[in-house]
Design a protein around this motif. Structure first.
Motif, PDB file in Angstrom:
ATOM      1  N   HIS A   1     -37.596  25.675  -4.403  1.00  0.00           N
ATOM      2  CA  HIS A   1     -36.558  26.490  -3.773  1.00  0.00           C
ATOM      3  C   HIS A   1     -35.709  27.153  -4.849  1.00  0.00           C
ATOM      4  CE1 HIS A   1     -32.493  26.986  -1.725  1.00  0.00           C
ATOM      5  NE2 HIS A   1     -33.301  27.747  -1.010  1.00  0.00           N
ATOM      6  N   ASP A   2     -35.344  28.426  -4.609  1.00  0.00           N
ATOM      7  CA  ASP A   2     -34.395  29.139  -5.453  1.00  0.00           C
ATOM      8  C   ASP A   2     -34.873  29.154  -6.905  1.00  0.00           C
ATOM      9  OD1 ASP A   2     -31.542  30.380  -5.260  1.00  0.00           O
ATOM     10  OD2 ASP A   2     -31.377  28.983  -6.932  1.00  0.00           O
TER      11      ASP A   2
ATOM     12  N   HIS B   1     -35.441  21.766  -6.972  1.00  0.00           N
ATOM     13  CA  HIS B   1     -34.337  22.446  -6.295  1.00  0.00           C
ATOM     14  C   HIS B   1     -33.869  23.643  -7.133  1.00  0.00           C
ATOM     15  CE1 HIS B   1     -31.206  21.150  -9.117  1.00  0.00           C
ATOM     16  NE2 HIS B   1     -31.881  20.018  -9.215  1.00  0.00           N
TER      17      HIS B   1
ATOM     18  N   TRP C   1     -33.653  17.832  -0.772  1.00  0.00           N
ATOM     19  CA  TRP C   1     -34.949  17.536  -0.170  1.00  0.00           C
ATOM     20  C   TRP C   1     -34.945  16.278   0.695  1.00  0.00           C
ATOM     21  CZ3 TRP C   1     -37.663  21.683  -0.562  1.00  0.00           C
ATOM     22  CH2 TRP C   1     -37.628  22.466  -1.717  1.00  0.00           C
TER      23      TRP C   1
ATOM     24  N   ALA D   1     -43.179  27.170  -1.305  1.00  0.00           N
ATOM     25  CA  ALA D   1     -42.039  27.867  -1.907  1.00  0.00           C
ATOM     26  C   ALA D   1     -41.092  28.359  -0.827  1.00  0.00           C
ATOM     27  CB  ALA D   1     -42.523  29.035  -2.747  1.00  0.00           C
ATOM     28  N   ALA D   2     -39.797  28.249  -1.080  1.00  0.00           N
ATOM     29  CA  ALA D   2     -38.795  28.636  -0.101  1.00  0.00           C
ATOM     30  C   ALA D   2     -37.857  29.691  -0.665  1.00  0.00           C
ATOM     31  CB  ALA D   2     -37.989  27.415   0.356  1.00  0.00           C
ATOM     32  N   ASP D   3     -37.929  30.866  -0.110  1.00  0.00           N
ATOM     33  CA  ASP D   3     -36.955  31.950  -0.186  1.00  0.00           C
ATOM     34  C   ASP D   3     -36.944  32.770  -1.471  1.00  0.00           C
ATOM     35  OD1 ASP D   3     -35.391  32.830   2.055  1.00  0.00           O
ATOM     36  OD2 ASP D   3     -33.681  32.819   0.701  1.00  0.00           O
TER      37      ASP D   3
ATOM     38  N   MET E   1     -34.264  24.836   4.491  1.00  0.00           N
ATOM     39  CA  MET E   1     -34.691  23.443   4.692  1.00  0.00           C
ATOM     40  C   MET E   1     -33.532  22.561   5.162  1.00  0.00           C
ATOM     41  SD  MET E   1     -33.788  24.151   1.512  1.00  0.00           S
ATOM     42  CE  MET E   1     -35.338  24.764   0.865  1.00  0.00           C
TER      43      MET E   1
ATOM     44  N   HIS F   1     -30.431  31.222   3.273  1.00  0.00           N
ATOM     45  CA  HIS F   1     -31.138  30.870   2.039  1.00  0.00           C
ATOM     46  C   HIS F   1     -31.546  29.406   1.991  1.00  0.00           C
ATOM     47  CE1 HIS F   1     -32.274  31.128  -2.155  1.00  0.00           C
ATOM     48  NE2 HIS F   1     -31.339  30.273  -2.522  1.00  0.00           N
ATOM     49  N   TRP F   2     -30.702  28.510   2.518  1.00  0.00           N
ATOM     50  CA  TRP F   2     -30.977  27.070   2.464  1.00  0.00           C
ATOM     51  C   TRP F   2     -31.670  26.638   3.760  1.00  0.00           C
ATOM     52  CZ3 TRP F   2     -26.814  29.258   0.025  1.00  0.00           C
ATOM     53  CH2 TRP F   2     -26.689  28.978  -1.343  1.00  0.00           C
TER      54      TRP F   2
ATOM     55  N   CYS G   1     -38.099  27.718  -7.633  1.00  0.00           N
ATOM     56  CA  CYS G   1     -39.263  28.589  -7.478  1.00  0.00           C
ATOM     57  C   CYS G   1     -39.585  29.274  -8.794  1.00  0.00           C
ATOM     58  CB  CYS G   1     -39.004  29.647  -6.403  1.00  0.00           C
ATOM     59  SG  CYS G   1     -39.071  29.052  -4.708  1.00  0.00           S
TER      60      CYS G   1
END
Length: 274
Positions: free
Chosen positions: A91-92, A25, A34, A114-116, A252, A249-250, A95
């Motif tokens: 994420h964030d 996270h 998650w 990967a997220a964002d 998920m 941004h969040w 990442c």
């Protein structure tokens, strides 16, 4: 049933059976970020989560350097999957740290979700930002970096600053679960704390070209953390994909169904191809 183990005094949560997915996270979150993803994956994958150092408010502040974070991630990976590569799900700031661990240890990582946060350490990304966007990014990050500096002396003020910023930018983590001690990555970025962030791997040189990457970004944001060039690179690299969702941004948490469906489909196809 969730299993637990302890690695470097950090509680690690393990759910499900199958190929291992290690989830990291970012700010100012926890492994709870998650929960929906674990529910969507646990019948076919072994989901591993833990709080980044300093993010478990039951424990004292614990800022760590990039090297120390990579060592921790490596220790978790080795403990939960000593004989096989893992998938990283990030994420964030997860990442940033996950990218660096993977770049240093491509023999231990099979692929990355990967997220964002994308290729933020490339010239293509920096040149894509307008002056207003650069000022917005600097404004919130410096605010949090200063709150981290104030934390040991004025924890009440530092916490109020941190929670105010989290609320301002739309974070859904309950305020009671947010504290100044989570802000050390921003102090690393702006003040060079703990050795800073210099010398890390170029994201666009590793993720896509070397490691298959599934990248998500939220479309409803005042600025992005990736370049159009990197999206195009992922879209044309076999085994990699990029998806924009109608979220912030969040994503998920804001769009859990499409996010987790796309993740599961990508992972299932990757497993079928092995």
């Amino acid at each position: 049933m969730t299993q637990t183990l302890t690695v470097q005094d950090i509680e690690v949560l393990i759910d499900g059976q199958g190929p291992t997915v290690v989830m990291l996270h970012g700010w100012p979150d926890s492994p709870a970020l998650w929960e929906e993803s674990v529910a969507a994956l646990r019948d076919g994958y072994r989901c591993v989560r833990f709080a980044l150092p300093g993010y478990d408010l039951r424990q004292p502040p614990r800022p760590v350097s990039v090297d120390q974070m990579c060592q921790l991630v490596g220790a978790v990976v080795d403990a939960v999957s000593p004989g096989q590569k893992v998938t990283l799900m990030l994420h964030d700031w997860g990442c940033f740290f996950g990218y660096e661990y993977a770049a240093r240890n491509t023999d231990r990582v099979a692929r990355v979700v990967a997220a964002d946060i994308g290729d933020t350490n490339t010239g293509a990304y920096l040149s894509s930002l307008k002056v207003k966007e650069k000022l917005m990014i600097a404004g919130y990050q410096l605010w949090l970096a200063v709150a981290w500096k104030l934390g040991p002396l004025l924890p009440g003020l530092a916490n109020r600053m941190t929670r105010w910023m989290a609320r301002t930018i739309g974070c859904r983590t309950p305020p009671a679960e947010i504290a100044w001690q989570m802000n050390y990555p921003y102090a690393m970025q702006w003040f060079g704390t703990l050795g800073g962030l210099r010398g890390v791997a170029r994201v666009d040189k590793v993720f896509g070209p070397t490691l298959p990457t599934l990248f998500f970004f939220g479309k409803r944001k005042p600025f992005m953390f990736h370049s159009a060039r990197w999206l195009a690179q992922l879209a044309t690299t076999p085994g990699s994909e990029a998806h924009g969702l109608d979220a912030g941004h969040w994503l998920m948490k804001q769009k859990p169904e499409p996010f987790n469906r796309l993740v599961r489909d990508w992972l299932d196809r990757a497993q079928a191809a092995t």
